[in-house]
Design a protein around this motif. Structure first.
Motif, PDB file in Angstrom:
ATOM      1  N   SER A 236      12.988   8.199 -11.385  1.00 46.92           N
ATOM      2  CA  SER A 236      12.344   6.922 -11.091  1.00 46.92           C
ATOM      3  C   SER A 236      13.126   6.125 -10.050  1.00 46.92           C
ATOM      4  O   SER A 236      12.541   5.489  -9.171  1.00 46.92           O
ATOM      5  N   THR A 237      14.455   6.174 -10.141  1.00 42.88           N
ATOM      6  CA  THR A 237      15.273   5.472  -9.146  1.00 42.88           C
ATOM      7  C   THR A 237      15.071   6.059  -7.759  1.00 42.88           C
ATOM      8  O   THR A 237      14.969   5.324  -6.760  1.00 42.88           O
ATOM      9  N   LEU A 238      14.994   7.384  -7.690  1.00 38.15           N
ATOM     10  CA  LEU A 238      14.802   8.047  -6.397  1.00 38.15           C
ATOM     11  C   LEU A 238      13.414   7.759  -5.823  1.00 38.15           C
ATOM     12  O   LEU A 238      13.275   7.479  -4.615  1.00 38.15           O
ATOM     13  N   LEU A 239      12.374   7.810  -6.684  1.00 39.88           N
ATOM     14  CA  LEU A 239      11.009   7.631  -6.204  1.00 39.88           C
ATOM     15  C   LEU A 239      10.636   6.153  -6.047  1.00 39.88           C
ATOM     16  O   LEU A 239      10.315   5.697  -4.944  1.00 39.88           O
ATOM     17  N   LEU A 240      10.666   5.420  -7.161  1.00 40.57           N
ATOM     18  CA  LEU A 240      10.206   4.033  -7.130  1.00 40.57           C
ATOM     19  C   LEU A 240      11.205   3.094  -6.472  1.00 40.57           C
ATOM     20  O   LEU A 240      10.823   2.035  -5.955  1.00 40.57           O
ATOM     21  N   GLY A 241      12.484   3.471  -6.502  1.00 43.49           N
ATOM     22  CA  GLY A 241      13.495   2.612  -5.911  1.00 43.49           C
ATOM     23  C   GLY A 241      13.788   2.931  -4.463  1.00 43.49           C
ATOM     24  O   GLY A 241      13.489   2.151  -3.560  1.00 43.49           O
ATOM     25  N   ILE A 242      14.357   4.088  -4.215  1.00 40.84           N
ATOM     26  CA  ILE A 242      14.844   4.428  -2.872  1.00 40.84           C
ATOM     27  C   ILE A 242      13.703   4.846  -1.940  1.00 40.84           C
ATOM     28  O   ILE A 242      13.614   4.363  -0.805  1.00 40.84           O
ATOM     29  N   LEU A 243      12.819   5.750  -2.394  1.00 36.31           N
ATOM     30  CA  LEU A 243      11.793   6.287  -1.510  1.00 36.31           C
ATOM     31  C   LEU A 243      10.640   5.312  -1.287  1.00 36.31           C
ATOM     32  O   LEU A 243      10.263   5.028  -0.143  1.00 36.31           O
ATOM     33  N   TYR A 244      10.063   4.781  -2.367  1.00 36.64           N
ATOM     34  CA  TYR A 244       8.866   3.958  -2.249  1.00 36.64           C
ATOM     35  C   TYR A 244       9.141   2.458  -2.346  1.00 36.64           C
ATOM     36  O   TYR A 244       8.292   1.654  -1.951  1.00 36.64           O
ATOM     37  N   SER A 245      10.274   2.063  -2.897  1.00 36.07           N
ATOM     38  CA  SER A 245      10.606   0.647  -3.088  1.00 36.07           C
ATOM     39  C   SER A 245       9.453  -0.086  -3.768  1.00 36.07           C
ATOM     40  O   SER A 245       8.933  -1.084  -3.266  1.00 36.07           O
TER      41      SER A 245
ATOM     42  N   PHE B 291      15.280  -6.939  -7.005  1.00 38.84           N
ATOM     43  CA  PHE B 291      14.913  -5.547  -6.749  1.00 38.84           C
ATOM     44  C   PHE B 291      14.889  -5.233  -5.253  1.00 38.84           C
ATOM     45  O   PHE B 291      15.433  -4.230  -4.801  1.00 38.84           O
ATOM     46  N   GLY B 292      14.212  -6.094  -4.464  1.00 38.62           N
ATOM     47  CA  GLY B 292      14.098  -5.833  -3.039  1.00 38.62           C
ATOM     48  C   GLY B 292      15.439  -5.758  -2.348  1.00 38.62           C
ATOM     49  O   GLY B 292      15.679  -4.904  -1.487  1.00 38.62           O
ATOM     50  N   MET B 293      16.344  -6.645  -2.720  1.00 40.06           N
ATOM     51  CA  MET B 293      17.666  -6.641  -2.103  1.00 40.06           C
ATOM     52  C   MET B 293      18.460  -5.408  -2.518  1.00 40.06           C
ATOM     53  O   MET B 293      19.230  -4.848  -1.725  1.00 40.06           O
ATOM     54  N   ALA B 294      18.262  -4.952  -3.746  1.00 40.84           N
ATOM     55  CA  ALA B 294      19.046  -3.820  -4.240  1.00 40.84           C
ATOM     56  C   ALA B 294      18.685  -2.513  -3.554  1.00 40.84           C
ATOM     57  O   ALA B 294      19.555  -1.658  -3.349  1.00 40.84           O
ATOM     58  N   PHE B 295      17.413  -2.343  -3.150  1.00 38.41           N
ATOM     59  CA  PHE B 295      16.980  -1.042  -2.634  1.00 38.41           C
ATOM     60  C   PHE B 295      16.631  -1.037  -1.145  1.00 38.41           C
ATOM     61  O   PHE B 295      16.745  -0.001  -0.504  1.00 38.41           O
ATOM     62  N   ASN B 296      16.178  -2.158  -0.610  1.00 38.87           N
ATOM     63  CA  ASN B 296      15.891  -2.146   0.835  1.00 38.87           C
ATOM     64  C   ASN B 296      16.562  -3.291   1.577  1.00 38.87           C
ATOM     65  O   ASN B 296      16.251  -3.547   2.733  1.00 38.87           O
ATOM     66  N   PHE B 297      17.467  -3.997   0.879  1.00 36.70           N
ATOM     67  CA  PHE B 297      18.300  -5.032   1.499  1.00 36.70           C
ATOM     68  C   PHE B 297      17.463  -6.091   2.210  1.00 36.70           C
ATOM     69  O   PHE B 297      17.800  -6.547   3.302  1.00 36.70           O
ATOM     70  N   THR B 298      16.382  -6.501   1.562  1.00 32.99           N
ATOM     71  CA  THR B 298      15.509  -7.533   2.103  1.00 32.99           C
ATOM     72  C   THR B 298      15.518  -8.730   1.163  1.00 32.99           C
ATOM     73  O   THR B 298      15.229  -8.586  -0.025  1.00 32.99           O
ATOM     74  N   GLY B 299      15.832  -9.897   1.692  1.00 31.05           N
ATOM     75  CA  GLY B 299      15.860 -11.094   0.871  1.00 31.05           C
ATOM     76  C   GLY B 299      16.750 -12.157   1.483  1.00 31.05           C
ATOM     77  O   GLY B 299      17.396 -11.957   2.510  1.00 31.05           O
TER      78      GLY B 299
ATOM     79  N   THR C  85       0.662 -14.092   1.179  1.00 26.24           N
ATOM     80  CA  THR C  85       1.351 -13.931  -0.102  1.00 26.24           C
ATOM     81  C   THR C  85       2.424 -12.850  -0.021  1.00 26.24           C
ATOM     82  O   THR C  85       2.984 -12.453  -1.032  1.00 26.24           O
ATOM     83  N   ASP C  86       2.693 -12.370   1.181  1.00 26.69           N
ATOM     84  CA  ASP C  86       3.757 -11.386   1.358  1.00 26.69           C
ATOM     85  C   ASP C  86       5.127 -12.049   1.217  1.00 26.69           C
ATOM     86  O   ASP C  86       5.263 -13.277   1.334  1.00 26.69           O
ATOM     87  N   THR C  87       6.133 -11.236   0.997  1.00 21.96           N
ATOM     88  CA  THR C  87       7.500 -11.748   0.888  1.00 21.96           C
ATOM     89  C   THR C  87       7.888 -12.445   2.186  1.00 21.96           C
ATOM     90  O   THR C  87       7.709 -11.904   3.286  1.00 21.96           O
ATOM     91  N   ALA C  88       8.437 -13.640   2.071  1.00 21.88           N
ATOM     92  CA  ALA C  88       8.745 -14.451   3.247  1.00 21.88           C
ATOM     93  C   ALA C  88       9.712 -13.751   4.187  1.00 21.88           C
ATOM     94  O   ALA C  88       9.600 -13.869   5.411  1.00 21.88           O
ATOM     95  N   THR C  89      10.666 -12.992   3.641  1.00 20.41           N
ATOM     96  CA  THR C  89      11.640 -12.320   4.499  1.00 20.41           C
ATOM     97  C   THR C  89      11.004 -11.214   5.324  1.00 20.41           C
ATOM     98  O   THR C  89      11.421 -10.960   6.456  1.00 20.41           O
ATOM     99  N   TYR C  90       9.987 -10.539   4.766  1.00 21.76           N
ATOM    100  CA  TYR C  90       9.271  -9.530   5.531  1.00 21.76           C
ATOM    101  C   TYR C  90       8.538 -10.174   6.706  1.00 21.76           C
ATOM    102  O   TYR C  90       8.582  -9.674   7.836  1.00 21.76           O
TER     103      TYR C  90
ATOM    104  N   LEU D  92      19.567 -14.616  -2.734  1.00 19.52           N
ATOM    105  CA  LEU D  92      19.191 -13.411  -3.471  1.00 19.52           C
ATOM    106  C   LEU D  92      20.258 -12.333  -3.317  1.00 19.52           C
ATOM    107  O   LEU D  92      20.537 -11.582  -4.262  1.00 19.52           O
ATOM    108  N   PHE D  93      20.854 -12.255  -2.137  1.00 23.69           N
ATOM    109  CA  PHE D  93      21.937 -11.298  -1.923  1.00 23.69           C
ATOM    110  C   PHE D  93      23.124 -11.610  -2.833  1.00 23.69           C
ATOM    111  O   PHE D  93      23.703 -10.705  -3.457  1.00 23.69           O
TER     112      PHE D  93
END
Length: 390
Positions: free
Chosen positions: A214-223, A325-333, A102-107, A337-338
């Motif tokens: 929240s952007t720094l923690l939940l977005g950039i640092l922890y995604s 969300f994933g594409m915006a902060f860790n460029f995964t997708g 059930t993980d993200t297919a791109t991962y 989606l991009f």
């Protein structure tokens, strides 16, 4: 009055559809794993189950050399990740594969492309290769390696006539994941304080500070941000089998609890990292929020319902998750989606929070929760009102 009746009917119908999707998905899970095992290799035939986690299969090119196939699952980011390992009579590994996740297919694609499965074929059960976790997808790759190790141990035990090892218990949540959950709880506590009557400073500045943190923690640092995949995880019960990360689930439960108790959607207003990015871009141009027409509202709700039903039926939320969300902060997708993320970013310069107000499935989810809360509150008030004497 007509609008209320329509919303009530839509709410009941949505619940029934979700129940049917959940039941259908549960029935699919109870089907034989033979179809999944068949996907390991086209050379496998005559697959039969030996025990709960062990199968036997013939090889088309070597019918006199049957294979033993063991299944094993380990907790991953989105729930249990199941792998299969096939070995011949001499204990040599012939095939390894990921059969469900059930993980993200791109991962997962990133993990497989980095060759995490390649060292296993050709090795023996008692000498497994020392494969390293893939950087950027540590949780998924660790679950794969742990599952293959467990599957190899099951075949080795079967060959020796020993009792097969039981399903390994989920390991302890690591310190980083605990820190994530603690940060989320702290952020919600701060959000409640800022929104409360006792906050002594400017609420506007307090909200801006929360969005930044929240952007720094939940977005950039922890995604970490909850999505429809998190809702699926809660409804389907996948979390009961263990998770490598509970942060998104904690975030979702707190957001719903706060909204239900206070009627304030504090998550979207003060904590959502992607919402903060959109709002920050909108402040550059000073744009206004878009007008949310009824057809836009219902379209977003239908898309969210369809995506959640697909996730429940196929038990694979990554295939139905379309949030950027994933594409915006860790460029995964995916490429699609991009493109959508880029469109939302550009649109944020023209209208305020376009994704949040027009397309976000979380908004539709809170609409539904708000409707249920209002219905419950009206019924409670009706029940406590004194009845008139006859």
């Amino acid at each position: 009055m007509r609008k209320q009746h329509m919303e009530r009917a839509a709410a009941i119908l949505s619940l029934l559809v979700l129940i049917l999707a959940w039941a259908g998905g549960r029935a699919r899970l109870q089907e034989s794993a033979t179809a999944h095992i068949q996907n390991i290799s086209n050379s496998l035939t005559n697959i039969s189950q030996v025990s709960e986690h062990l199968y036997r299969a013939d090889q088309r090119n070597a019918p006199d050399a049957p294979l033993h196939i063991a299944l094993a699952s380990r907790p991953s980011y989105g729930g249990p990740l199941k792998v299969a390992l096939a070995a011949d009579g001499e204990g040599t590994i012939r095939h390894v594969a990921i059969i469900s996740s059930t993980d993200t297919a791109t991962y997962l694609a990133k993990v497989v492309e980095n060759g995490i499965l390649d060292p296993f074929p050709g090795n023996t059960l008692d000498k497994l290769p020392d494969a390293d976790a893939v950087s950027g997808a540590t949780i998924s790759s660790t679950a794969i390696l742990g599952g293959l190790k467990e599957a190899a141990a099951r075949i080795a035990a079967a060959r020796k006539g020993e009792p097969m090892p039981a399903q390994g218990a989920p390991g302890p949540v690591n310190r980083k994941e605990i820190m994530k959950s603690m940060a989320i709880v702290l952020l919600f506590g701060c959000a409640l304080f800022v929104a409360g009557r006792r906050f002594p400073w400017s609420r506007k500045k307090g909200r801006a500070a929360l969005l930044t943190v929240s952007t720094l923690l939940l977005g950039i640092l922890y995604s970490t941000q909850f999505s429809l995949a998190t809702v699926h995880l809660l409804i389907s019960g996948g979390w009961t089998q263990g998770l490598a990360s509970y942060a998104a689930l904690v975030c979702f439960i707190l957001a719903v609890a706060v909204f239900f108790l206070t009627r304030k959607n504090l998550y979207c207003a003060t904590l959502c990292p992607f919402g903060a990015v959109q709002e920050g871009l909108g402040r550059i141009t000073g744009c206004s929020p878009p007008k949310r027409t009824p057809w836009m509202t219902w379209s977003a709700r239908l898309v969210a319902l369809a995506a959640l039903c697909a996730a429940l039926f196929f038990r694979n939320p990554s295939q139905a998750s379309f949030e950027p969300f994933g594409m915006a902060f860790n460029f995964t997708g995916s490429d699609a989606l991009f493109a959508m993320t880029l469109a939302v970013v550009m649109g944020s310069l023209m209208v305020k929070r376009p994704w949040c107000r027009l397309f976000c499935p979380v908004t539709a989810l809170f609409d539904y929760i708000g409707f249920v809360r209002n219905q419950w509150r009206r019924r409670a008030i009706k029940d406590i009102r004194p009845k008139e004497a006859p």
